[in-house]
Design a protein around this motif. Sequence first.
Motif, PDB file in Angstrom:
ATOM      1  N   GLN A 240       0.519  -1.190   0.046  1.00 40.45           N
ATOM      2  CA  GLN A 240       0.231   0.360   0.046  1.00 40.45           C
ATOM      3  C   GLN A 240       1.296   1.160  -0.124  1.00 40.45           C
ATOM      4  O   GLN A 240       0.534   2.276  -0.575  1.00 40.45           O
ATOM      5  CB  GLN A 240      -0.938  -0.072   1.187  1.00 40.45           C
ATOM      6  CG  GLN A 240      -2.153  -1.197   1.313  1.00 40.45           C
ATOM      7  CD  GLN A 240      -2.788  -0.699   0.262  1.00 40.45           C
ATOM      8  OE1 GLN A 240      -3.073   0.413   0.101  1.00 40.45           O
ATOM      9  NE2 GLN A 240      -3.792  -1.622  -0.821  1.00 40.45           N
TER      10      GLN A 240
ATOM     11  N   LYS B 149       2.645   1.693  -3.433  1.00 38.49           N
ATOM     12  CA  LYS B 149       1.530   2.405  -4.524  1.00 38.49           C
ATOM     13  C   LYS B 149       1.323   3.762  -4.757  1.00 38.49           C
ATOM     14  O   LYS B 149       1.147   4.384  -5.386  1.00 38.49           O
ATOM     15  CB  LYS B 149       0.469   1.500  -3.670  1.00 38.49           C
ATOM     16  CG  LYS B 149      -0.975   1.754  -4.811  1.00 38.49           C
ATOM     17  CD  LYS B 149      -2.395   0.935  -4.996  1.00 38.49           C
ATOM     18  CE  LYS B 149      -3.605   1.471  -5.075  1.00 38.49           C
ATOM     19  NZ  LYS B 149      -4.565   0.706  -4.455  1.00 38.49           N
TER      20      LYS B 149
ATOM     21  N   ASP C  94       5.912   9.432 -10.356  1.00 39.34           N
ATOM     22  CA  ASP C  94       5.318   9.762 -11.982  1.00 39.34           C
ATOM     23  C   ASP C  94       5.064  11.892 -11.795  1.00 39.34           C
ATOM     24  O   ASP C  94       5.689  11.572 -12.201  1.00 39.34           O
ATOM     25  CB  ASP C  94       3.566   9.387 -11.695  1.00 39.34           C
ATOM     26  CG  ASP C  94       3.205   7.946 -11.672  1.00 39.34           C
ATOM     27  OD1 ASP C  94       4.628   7.074 -12.233  1.00 39.34           O
ATOM     28  OD2 ASP C  94       2.995   7.313 -12.281  1.00 39.34           O
TER      29      ASP C  94
ATOM     30  N   GLU D  70       8.762  12.010 -12.279  1.00 39.30           N
ATOM     31  CA  GLU D  70       9.407  11.932 -13.710  1.00 39.30           C
ATOM     32  C   GLU D  70       8.783  13.076 -14.911  1.00 39.30           C
ATOM     33  O   GLU D  70       9.408  13.123 -16.048  1.00 39.30           O
ATOM     34  CB  GLU D  70       8.865  10.394 -14.422  1.00 39.30           C
ATOM     35  CG  GLU D  70       9.279   9.812 -15.546  1.00 39.30           C
ATOM     36  CD  GLU D  70       8.511   8.644 -15.827  1.00 39.30           C
ATOM     37  OE1 GLU D  70       8.445   7.643 -15.024  1.00 39.30           O
ATOM     38  OE2 GLU D  70       8.679   8.138 -16.849  1.00 39.30           O
ATOM     39  N   ALA D  71       7.566  13.582 -14.577  1.00 38.00           N
ATOM     40  CA  ALA D  71       6.130  13.660 -15.118  1.00 38.00           C
ATOM     41  C   ALA D  71       7.391  15.550 -15.507  1.00 38.00           C
ATOM     42  O   ALA D  71       6.980  16.566 -16.123  1.00 38.00           O
ATOM     43  CB  ALA D  71       4.846  14.167 -15.149  1.00 38.00           C
TER      44      ALA D  71
ATOM     45  N   CYS E  22      10.812  16.216 -13.952  1.00 40.90           N
ATOM     46  CA  CYS E  22      12.085  16.464 -14.037  1.00 40.90           C
ATOM     47  C   CYS E  22      12.595  15.902 -14.924  1.00 40.90           C
ATOM     48  O   CYS E  22      13.747  15.595 -15.222  1.00 40.90           O
ATOM     49  CB  CYS E  22      12.782  16.195 -13.037  1.00 40.90           C
ATOM     50  SG  CYS E  22      12.187  16.704 -11.334  1.00 40.90           S
ATOM     51  N   GLY E  23      11.750  15.107 -15.991  1.00 37.74           N
ATOM     52  CA  GLY E  23      12.438  13.662 -16.490  1.00 37.74           C
ATOM     53  C   GLY E  23      12.775  12.701 -16.763  1.00 37.74           C
ATOM     54  O   GLY E  23      13.466  11.202 -17.040  1.00 37.74           O
ATOM     55  N   ASN E  24      13.572  12.351 -15.189  1.00 36.99           N
ATOM     56  CA  ASN E  24      13.188  11.171 -14.429  1.00 36.99           C
ATOM     57  C   ASN E  24      12.996  10.738 -13.091  1.00 36.99           C
ATOM     58  O   ASN E  24      12.443  11.715 -12.316  1.00 36.99           O
ATOM     59  CB  ASN E  24      14.750  11.391 -13.734  1.00 36.99           C
ATOM     60  CG  ASN E  24      15.227   9.911 -15.306  1.00 36.99           C
ATOM     61  OD1 ASN E  24      15.579   9.086 -15.774  1.00 36.99           O
ATOM     62  ND2 ASN E  24      16.537  10.240 -15.222  1.00 36.99           N
TER      63      ASN E  24
ATOM     64  N   VAL F  50      16.643   9.642  -9.665  1.00 29.39           N
ATOM     65  CA  VAL F  50      17.463  10.784  -9.874  1.00 29.39           C
ATOM     66  C   VAL F  50      17.528  11.704 -10.797  1.00 29.39           C
ATOM     67  O   VAL F  50      17.693  11.587 -11.997  1.00 29.39           O
ATOM     68  CB  VAL F  50      19.374  10.514 -10.560  1.00 29.39           C
ATOM     69  CG1 VAL F  50      20.199  11.316 -10.098  1.00 29.39           C
ATOM     70  CG2 VAL F  50      19.407   8.954  -9.668  1.00 29.39           C
ATOM     71  N   VAL F  51      16.548  13.254 -10.548  1.00 26.15           N
ATOM     72  CA  VAL F  51      16.392  14.161 -10.960  1.00 26.15           C
ATOM     73  C   VAL F  51      17.119  14.771 -11.677  1.00 26.15           C
ATOM     74  O   VAL F  51      16.856  15.268 -12.454  1.00 26.15           O
ATOM     75  CB  VAL F  51      14.918  14.753 -10.040  1.00 26.15           C
ATOM     76  CG1 VAL F  51      13.642  13.691 -10.025  1.00 26.15           C
ATOM     77  CG2 VAL F  51      15.668  15.623  -9.670  1.00 26.15           C
ATOM     78  N   SER F  52      18.080  15.345 -11.348  1.00 28.90           N
ATOM     79  CA  SER F  52      18.811  16.239 -11.867  1.00 28.90           C
ATOM     80  C   SER F  52      18.944  17.001 -12.253  1.00 28.90           C
ATOM     81  O   SER F  52      18.736  17.177 -13.836  1.00 28.90           O
ATOM     82  CB  SER F  52      19.648  15.006 -13.272  1.00 28.90           C
ATOM     83  OG  SER F  52      20.312  14.535 -13.064  1.00 28.90           O
TER      84      SER F  52
ATOM     85  N   ARG G  15      17.320  23.688 -13.283  1.00 27.95           N
ATOM     86  CA  ARG G  15      16.671  23.783 -15.663  1.00 27.95           C
ATOM     87  C   ARG G  15      15.945  23.083 -15.662  1.00 27.95           C
ATOM     88  O   ARG G  15      15.456  23.903 -16.676  1.00 27.95           O
ATOM     89  CB  ARG G  15      17.893  22.600 -15.183  1.00 27.95           C
ATOM     90  CG  ARG G  15      19.177  22.224 -15.368  1.00 27.95           C
ATOM     91  CD  ARG G  15      19.938  20.679 -15.367  1.00 27.95           C
ATOM     92  NE  ARG G  15      19.876  20.279 -16.483  1.00 27.95           N
ATOM     93  CZ  ARG G  15      20.194  18.751 -17.115  1.00 27.95           C
ATOM     94  NH1 ARG G  15      20.232  18.262 -15.449  1.00 27.95           N
ATOM     95  NH2 ARG G  15      20.264  18.320 -17.654  1.00 27.95           N
ATOM     96  N   ARG G  16      14.897  22.882 -15.119  1.00 25.08           N
ATOM     97  CA  ARG G  16      13.565  23.393 -15.099  1.00 25.08           C
ATOM     98  C   ARG G  16      12.492  23.526 -15.007  1.00 25.08           C
ATOM     99  O   ARG G  16      12.672  23.952 -13.071  1.00 25.08           O
ATOM    100  CB  ARG G  16      12.960  21.315 -14.877  1.00 25.08           C
ATOM    101  CG  ARG G  16      14.140  20.544 -16.319  1.00 25.08           C
ATOM    102  CD  ARG G  16      12.909  19.245 -16.736  1.00 25.08           C
ATOM    103  NE  ARG G  16      14.072  18.457 -17.735  1.00 25.08           N
ATOM    104  CZ  ARG G  16      13.326  17.521 -18.360  1.00 25.08           C
ATOM    105  NH1 ARG G  16      11.987  17.317 -18.033  1.00 25.08           N
ATOM    106  NH2 ARG G  16      13.751  16.751 -18.984  1.00 25.08           N
TER     107      ARG G  16
ATOM    108  N   TRP H 164      -1.665  20.164 -12.263  1.00 25.75           N
ATOM    109  CA  TRP H 164      -1.885  18.603 -11.658  1.00 25.75           C
ATOM    110  C   TRP H 164      -0.965  18.110 -11.344  1.00 25.75           C
ATOM    111  O   TRP H 164      -1.213  16.876 -10.306  1.00 25.75           O
ATOM    112  CB  TRP H 164      -1.254  18.062 -13.528  1.00 25.75           C
ATOM    113  CG  TRP H 164      -1.044  16.773 -13.823  1.00 25.75           C
ATOM    114  CD1 TRP H 164      -1.751  15.776 -13.670  1.00 25.75           C
ATOM    115  CD2 TRP H 164       0.240  15.981 -13.698  1.00 25.75           C
ATOM    116  NE1 TRP H 164      -1.617  15.154 -13.774  1.00 25.75           N
ATOM    117  CE2 TRP H 164      -0.268  14.673 -13.554  1.00 25.75           C
ATOM    118  CE3 TRP H 164       1.675  16.081 -13.156  1.00 25.75           C
ATOM    119  CZ2 TRP H 164       0.534  13.986 -13.457  1.00 25.75           C
ATOM    120  CZ3 TRP H 164       3.008  15.186 -12.752  1.00 25.75           C
ATOM    121  CH2 TRP H 164       2.389  13.480 -12.946  1.00 25.75           C
TER     122      TRP H 164
END
Lengths: 358, 152
Positions: free
Chosen positions: A126, A129, A136, A139-140, A142-144, A147-149, A157-158, A167
């Motif tokens: 749980q 989950k 997510d 990932e949406a 930072c792109g990762n 390790v978000v970099s 950078r972003r 969102w």
Amino acid sequence: MARTILPFGPQHPVLPEPLHLKLVVEDEIVLEAVPALGYVHRGLEKLCEVRDVNQMIQVVERVCGICSCLHAVCYCQGIEALLSLDVPPRAKYLRVIWGELHRMHSHLLWLGLFADAFGFESLFMQCWKVRERIMDIMEATCGNRVVVSVNVIGGVRRDLSPEQCSWILEQLAIAEKDVKRLQSTLLTDYTVCKRTKGKGVLTGEQAYQLGAAGPTLRGSGVAQDARQENYAAYGGLEFAPVTEPDGDSYARSAVRFRETLQSIDLVRQAIARMPGGEIAVTTKARPQGEVTMRVEQPRGELFYYIKADGTKNLDRVRIRTPTFANIPPLLAMLPGIELADVPVVVLSIDPCISCTER
Amino acid sequence: MFTMTKNVVRNLLTKSATRLYPFDVREPFEGYRGRLDNRIEDCIFCKTCQVKCPSQCITVDAKAGTWDCDPFACVYCAICVDHCPVKCLFMDNTHRKPSAEREMIHLQGTPKKKKTPAAKAAPAQDAAPASPAPEGEAAAPQAPETPSGDTK
């Protein structure tokens, strides 16, 4: 039964980290614990002599996967202090957002592992989950996932667009509902209380004297948090350190649980108060001098010492991670407990041995 | 005591939280850093990506016009993409498939054209009457090489 020395780890079914403890036991009661480290040393600090100042951001991020963003924040803040750079306020808020997302996913990961340590598989699933939703978001945005970099010297950078912000808020509302649904199980369930309450007690004075950090310290009732130093944008946000008075494994897990909800609140505040403008400043100057920097990781206070000599490489980077600070308190917790409770108590400090050894 | 039972029953009655991964793949997020690639026809072989890469997985040969990358050493930070002056590097948002063998990305492009001696000579002859001009013209073709020498 006579005294026996029992090797515990470095590979143990419930410990994800290669921590080796020599346990002196008598009748299944632990009398003493002696730690042995050195299984995952990678020499990352030495790399600063080869990689340049900017490339070191990606190196320090890999000290620990779970809190990679905060390692980069600490390092970048250190270099920015050496260069006397003024980071744009928007970048500071973005750092807070990603840092708090990291804290959330680290705590949820740990809560799952903790449930797994005393055999509560369903709770483990749980927690993970809920954590997946946070991953997510990262990932949406930072792109990762891990390790978000996103940190660079002088900012990030972003950027987050208004649509992304709304969102994130939607996703956090669902995550908050899911976390709260676990509250009664994590904090009041009979099995959980039976395995955690009164196990590995560390009094507030002991925690302070032994230099505990993070939830281990706050679980013993000491309201100390490196975020109170108002680095990044924490000065503009409202929060108070989460504390629990008991100092046992239950108190430490309760602190982490409540911090997860606090982090959701901090991300909301940061998104609401985030100013517009630039997200990074650039410079070609090379750092010179020495600096120390502290930030609050999910596990506790992270400390960096950076020495630069004006060349493109740094002279020295010394990293002290929270687990290193929490090992002496752990050794104070173990004597007097039953052997079966050792995995739960060891896990209650959230050990990250890869962090400790770098 | 049965605080978890509600959760367990809900999970039994609702849809699965996981996917049957290889058969059911989620749409990738837009900005996901999945795979590094290069539009080699636009590449000027300036070596910026090679110099900036933290894991030093990119090798550029300006003379031969090759761009090599070791995807197994790449850390997917996209620093090279940020620094590329002609924006020929990009991150694809689908990730690389698992591989049992080590593989390299080897791209062959057209190396930068050096000005031929004939091309050099023509403006030099034109400018011949003015005495300091030939020296200046002779030095000019070497100028593009200097930045790449510095970045090493």
